[in-house]
Design an enzyme around this catalytic site. Structure first.
Site, PDB file in Angstrom:
ATOM      1  N   CYS A 128       0.977  -1.106   0.089  1.00 48.59           N
ATOM      2  CA  CYS A 128      -0.136  -0.194   0.085  1.00 48.59           C
ATOM      3  C   CYS A 128       0.915   1.211   0.191  1.00 48.59           C
ATOM      4  O   CYS A 128      -0.409   2.414  -0.222  1.00 48.59           O
ATOM      5  CB  CYS A 128      -0.875   0.113   0.777  1.00 48.59           C
ATOM      6  SG  CYS A 128       0.057   0.100   3.085  1.00 48.59           S
TER       7      CYS A 128
ATOM      8  N   ASP B 164     -34.677  30.042 -34.164  1.00 48.76           N
ATOM      9  CA  ASP B 164     -33.751  31.201 -35.219  1.00 48.76           C
ATOM     10  C   ASP B 164     -33.627  33.268 -34.366  1.00 48.76           C
ATOM     11  O   ASP B 164     -34.264  33.224 -33.696  1.00 48.76           O
ATOM     12  CB  ASP B 164     -34.582  31.654 -36.279  1.00 48.76           C
ATOM     13  CG  ASP B 164     -33.945  30.868 -37.727  1.00 48.76           C
ATOM     14  OD1 ASP B 164     -33.621  29.533 -36.596  1.00 48.76           O
ATOM     15  OD2 ASP B 164     -35.106  30.698 -38.848  1.00 48.76           O
TER      16      ASP B 164
END
Length: 508
Positions: free
Chosen positions: A79, A316
């Site tokens: 570890c 738009d």
């Protein structure tokens, strides 16, 4: 020496205490820390890993029937010290401080660990060593059969950190405290893998929050190890692994919250405002957008890092969005504030509406990620209503326009309009006008009311787009026509839910 009685070890690996002692002694000789020893002898009970380091040391010493074996003076070769040094309350206070400084709002938390990828190689090396010495017990075992380093760390530190920050630890929490560990020699220890399997390793930049070199990842290292024979591995890497020259390093703590979603409807009253920021060839057009008018104040409230605005279709720039509005959702990436009261949401809606004359919102609310699917599901099934001011080249009469009223479910073929060919692929799309009617304004002008399938190009349906949309109003009336202004009157999508007492006079 006055010691408390050590907890009893119960492992499925073996019931033979002498054999268990031999395995434990082998792991101790390698230099494994007590928690890694427990992992490799098959201990899986969460309560054991929640014990203090001193209690676990006594457990292992009881198996060895020895005293004063621990503490170790060197880092664990498996570890790299994560289950030794970075598991005490002093380290957890560092995490607490980092969390407090980041100033997140959260009700539960989870911890995620990023550990040096060379740990996978070291764990593999230890397992091969055990398989060589204790074939019957370890021959068919893989690393997945043991409690992982990350799991062991969380079992110990999760409850302790929960007590420190006074918030429950929850594996399903949306708030993550990420702890990053690094090891200076990690890439060097993995280099033999890329020499043997260069096809698996491509040097690239990581997406992790430190943008580290990410040549070696958990996935490609595991693939390389799985594809390598035991004999080849032992020729290329020391078994058992060598003691590390130093501890792994704690690099950083990063807090993050999973996305939170705010939905609503918007109206747009300007004919000069795009839905999203309008940028062409790197140059911005227009001072603002619907997205910015809405999101700027939402961001101030929820303090998120990035917002992703989506709507049910788009109009738009020169088209208004009227009626009950267009449904939208804002995905808020990594918000620091995640809960608001109904009154706070109404206030936020009012502030957005006061701040803009061009955009108004309504039904503002927090929704779940699953609910946002409603925005896109059935995209082509929903209908939209429009009103358009149109011009005709020849004089019109009310009787002439009456022929439009009788047309139902008109199917047309629309090629990608010329005006959007630069950003949309060339294709012919079948679209339906469900109904239409017209109101004469004067000899050359009329209002056209339409109910259409979503995705219909209305402007092109009126003027024909040089014959690219068939049929069209020009062919139906047998005269040249064009569109002067267009409004979306409604988007027929019953989402998000309508809220009572959620409207201001400006919105109605």
């Amino acid at each position: 020496m006055n010691k408390m009685a050590a907890p009893i070890i119960q492992t499925k690996l073996t019931s033979n205490t002498d054999l268990l002692r031999d395995i434990t002694e082998t792991l101790r000789e390698i230099g494994c820390c007590p928690r890694c020893i427990l992992r490799y002898i098959g201990e899986r009970k969460g309560d054991v890993y929640r014990l203090t380091t001193q209690e676990i040391e006594r457990m292992v010493e009881s198996i060895l029937k020895k005293e004063n074996v621990f503490p170790l003076t060197t880092p664990c070769p498996v570890c790299l010290g994560i289950l030794q040094t970075y598991i005490d309350e002093e380290f957890l206070h560092k995490i607490k401080k980092a969390v407090e400084e980041d100033d997140y709002e959260f009700k539960t938390f989870i911890c995620s660990l990023t550990i040096p990828v060379c740990i996978l190689v070291r764990e593999h090396s230890v397992l091969i060593h055990l398989q060589d010495k204790f074939k019957d017990e370890y021959e068919i075992m893989t690393l997945q059969d043991f409690v992982s380093i990350k799991e062991a760390w969380k079992l110990r530190c999760g409850p302790l950190l929960s007590n420190l920050i006074n918030v429950p630890f929850d594996q399903k929490s949306m708030f993550d405290i990420a702890v990053l560990f690094t090891y200076d020699r990690s890439d060097k220890e993995c280099a033999f893998l890329s020499d043997e399997r260069p096809d698996l390793f491509v040097k690239r930049k990581s997406k992790n929050f430190r943008n580290l070199d990410d040549t070696f990842t958990r996935n490609n290292v595991m693939k390389a190890l799985d594809s390598m024979s035991e004999d080849l591995f032992k020729r290329l890497y020391k078994t058992p692994p060598s003691p590390p020259k130093s501890l792994c390093n704690f690099l950083d703590i990063k807090c993050s919250h999973e996305p939170v979603f705010v939905a609503g409807r918007y109206n747009k009253y300007s004919r000069e405002l795009s839905q999203t920021p309008w940028i062409i060839e790197g140059k911005r057009k227009g001072e603002s957008s619907v997205e910015e008018e809405i999101c700027n104040l939402i961001k101030k409230t929820f303090k998120y890092e990035e917002g992703r605005f989506s709507a049910s279709g788009r109009e738009d720039v020169d088209v208004r969005m009227l009626g009950s509005g267009r449904p939208f959702v804002v995905e808020m990436i990594n918000p620091r504030k995640v809960t608001v009261t109904e009154e706070e949401m109404i206030f936020l809606q009012q502030e957005i509406n006061k701040n803009s004359t061009d955009v108004k919102v309504q039904d503002l609310q927090i929704v779940s990620k699953e609910e946002t699917n409603n925005l896109k599901e059935g995209e082509m099934e929903k209908t939209k209503c429009y009103s358009a001011l149109c011009w005709a080249a020849e004089p019109l009469t009310a009787d002439k326009l009456l022929q439009l009223d009788s047309i139902k479910d008109l199917v047309m073929q629309q090629k990608t309009p010329i005006r959007v060919l630069h950003r949309r692929p060339l294709a012919t799309r079948e679209r339906t006008v469900h109904s239409m009617s017209a109101k004469l304004q004067d000899d050359h002008h009329f209002i056209l009311l339409l109910n259409t399938q979503a995705g219909t190009y209305i402007k092109e349906f009126v003027h024909g787009d040089f014959g690219r949309t068939k049929p069209n109003i020009c062919t139906i009336l047998d005269m040249e026509c064009d569109i002067l202004t267009l409004d979306v009157e409604s988007v027929e999508l019953e989402w998000p839910k309508r809220l009572e007492n959620n409207h201001t006079p400006d919105e109605l």
